[in-house]
Write an enzyme that holds these catalytic residues in place. Structure first.
Site, mmCIF file in Angstrom:
data_model
loop_
_atom_site.group_PDB
_atom_site.id
_atom_site.type_symbol
_atom_site.label_atom_id
_atom_site.label_comp_id
_atom_site.label_asym_id
_atom_site.label_seq_id
_atom_site.Cartn_x
_atom_site.Cartn_y
_atom_site.Cartn_z
ATOM 1 N N ASN A 177 0.392 -3.133 5.010
ATOM 2 C CA ASN A 177 -0.316 -1.869 5.165
ATOM 3 C C ASN A 177 -1.430 -1.668 4.134
ATOM 4 O O ASN A 177 -2.305 -0.824 4.329
ATOM 5 C CB ASN A 177 0.697 -0.711 5.077
ATOM 6 C CG ASN A 177 0.028 0.629 5.031
ATOM 7 O OD1 ASN A 177 -0.566 1.079 6.008
ATOM 8 N ND2 ASN A 177 0.103 1.288 3.875
ATOM 9 N N ALA A 197 -14.994 -5.477 10.739
ATOM 10 C CA ALA A 197 -14.794 -6.932 10.794
ATOM 11 C C ALA A 197 -13.422 -7.317 10.269
ATOM 12 O O ALA A 197 -12.748 -8.193 10.830
ATOM 13 C CB ALA A 197 -15.894 -7.635 9.994
ATOM 14 N N GLY A 229 0.822 -1.209 0.000
ATOM 15 C CA GLY A 229 0.000 0.000 0.000
ATOM 16 C C GLY A 229 0.853 1.254 0.000
ATOM 17 O O GLY A 229 0.479 2.289 0.567
ATOM 18 N N LYS A 254 -10.664 -5.558 10.298
ATOM 19 C CA LYS A 254 -9.611 -5.144 11.219
ATOM 20 C C LYS A 254 -9.638 -5.956 12.511
ATOM 21 O O LYS A 254 -8.589 -6.204 13.117
ATOM 22 C CB LYS A 254 -9.719 -3.650 11.509
ATOM 23 C CG LYS A 254 -9.438 -2.775 10.289
ATOM 24 C CD LYS A 254 -8.066 -3.047 9.684
ATOM 25 C CE LYS A 254 -7.745 -2.128 8.527
ATOM 26 N NZ LYS A 254 -6.408 -2.376 7.932
ATOM 27 N N THR A 292 -1.108 -5.425 20.153
ATOM 28 C CA THR A 292 -1.648 -4.312 19.387
ATOM 29 C C THR A 292 -1.212 -3.023 20.050
ATOM 30 O O THR A 292 -1.487 -2.797 21.226
ATOM 31 C CB THR A 292 -3.184 -4.358 19.333
ATOM 32 O OG1 THR A 292 -3.599 -5.541 18.657
ATOM 33 C CG2 THR A 292 -3.734 -3.143 18.585
ATOM 34 N N TYR A 342 -15.401 -3.056 7.200
ATOM 35 C CA TYR A 342 -14.080 -2.546 7.614
ATOM 36 C C TYR A 342 -13.769 -2.970 9.048
ATOM 37 O O TYR A 342 -12.682 -3.473 9.338
ATOM 38 C CB TYR A 342 -14.061 -1.024 7.488
ATOM 39 C CG TYR A 342 -12.714 -0.413 7.754
ATOM 40 C CD1 TYR A 342 -11.724 -0.407 6.770
ATOM 41 C CD2 TYR A 342 -12.422 0.165 8.978
ATOM 42 C CE1 TYR A 342 -10.482 0.149 7.011
ATOM 43 C CE2 TYR A 342 -11.182 0.724 9.232
ATOM 44 C CZ TYR A 342 -10.217 0.719 8.238
ATOM 45 O OH TYR A 342 -8.975 1.266 8.490
#
Length: 253
Positions: free
Chosen positions: A94, A160, A20, A162, A243, A158
């Protein structure tokens, strides 16, 4: 004595894939890693966009245009990095798509599949290809989102995708840990790129995000690269399966 002081984020000479990389965060990361002396492989769908980014860099990166949803393409990226640099030290997953805001009842199956395929399946395929050519000290870094933990109406696909990314990272960290490879997610808050730029077009949504963020502002490009540089460096050797949230305190309120 170690050549790199503890706590620093030295990536000079490290061989790094950034997917990306043709725009937005990927462009910012390409410029930051290039300035720090990394040797890069830049990945995006548009060869023209990648060449434009490459033209802003000091180094001579590999430009690798293709679709991260394609298994063979990911493997070809790994092969090209090995051919040019000998191996891969870090793979930054990314690439992602940010759909428009739509209720579940207005979200087509095709729109759902595109988001899941790019954001989740593309991450899996890239991480797998990178891990195949990494040795001890390898780093897989995945761009996630605070919406993975805090889903928002209108962004079901989106959110879901992530959330799935975070689970995938945990599983990969367990599997790759014995090989000395770390895997982590950077969960981003609201930045004025991609999905954020679309959201910010609404004055009501814009102010809502600011009011919901402890620092009282949107993220800027300067807020982005530091955590990725750290996670790609030797200083993060004991950080895996986690995370790290970069959201200005959005998740607190």
């Amino acid at each position: 004595m170690p050549s790199t002081p503890a706590g620093s984020a030295d990536v000079a000479g490290r061989r790094v894939v950034i997917t990306g990389a043709g725009r937005g965060l990927g462009r910012v990361l390409a410029q930051a890693f290039d300035a720090a002396g990394a040797r890069l492989g830049l990945v995006a769908r548009s060869e023209d966009a990648l060449k434009e980014v490459a033209g802003t860099l000091q180094g001579d990166p590999l430009v690798l245009a293709g679709d991260v949803r394609d298994e063979g393409f990911n493997e070809s990226v790994a092969e090209a990095m090995v051919e040019r640099y000998g191996a891969v030290d870090a793979w930054i997953c990314n690439a992602g798509v940010s759909p428009g805001v739509a209720a579940v009842t207005d979200t087509s199956a095709d729109a759902w599949r595109e988001v899941i395929d790019v954001n989740l399946t593309g991450t899996f395929l890239g991480a797998r290809a990178g891990a195949a050519v990494m040795g001890a000290g390898g780093r897989i870094i995945v761009t996630g989102s605070v919406l993975g933990d805090r889903p928002k109406g209108g962004l079901a696909a989106y959110s879901a995708s992530k959330s799935g990314v975070q689970s995938l990272v945990g599983a990969l960290a367990q599997e790759l840990g014995p090989r000395g490879i770390t895997v982590n997610t950077v969960a981003l808050g609201w930045f004025d790129t991609g999905l954020g730029a679309h959201w910010r077009r609404s004055a009501e949504r814009d102010s809502g995000i600011v009011e919901h963020t402890a620092l009282g502002r949107w993220g800027t490009p300067d807020d982005l690269p530091g955590i990725y540089l750290f996670l790609a460096s030797e200083s993060s050797a004991y950080v895996t399966g986690t995370t790290i949230t970069v959201d200005g305190g959005y998740s607190l309120l």
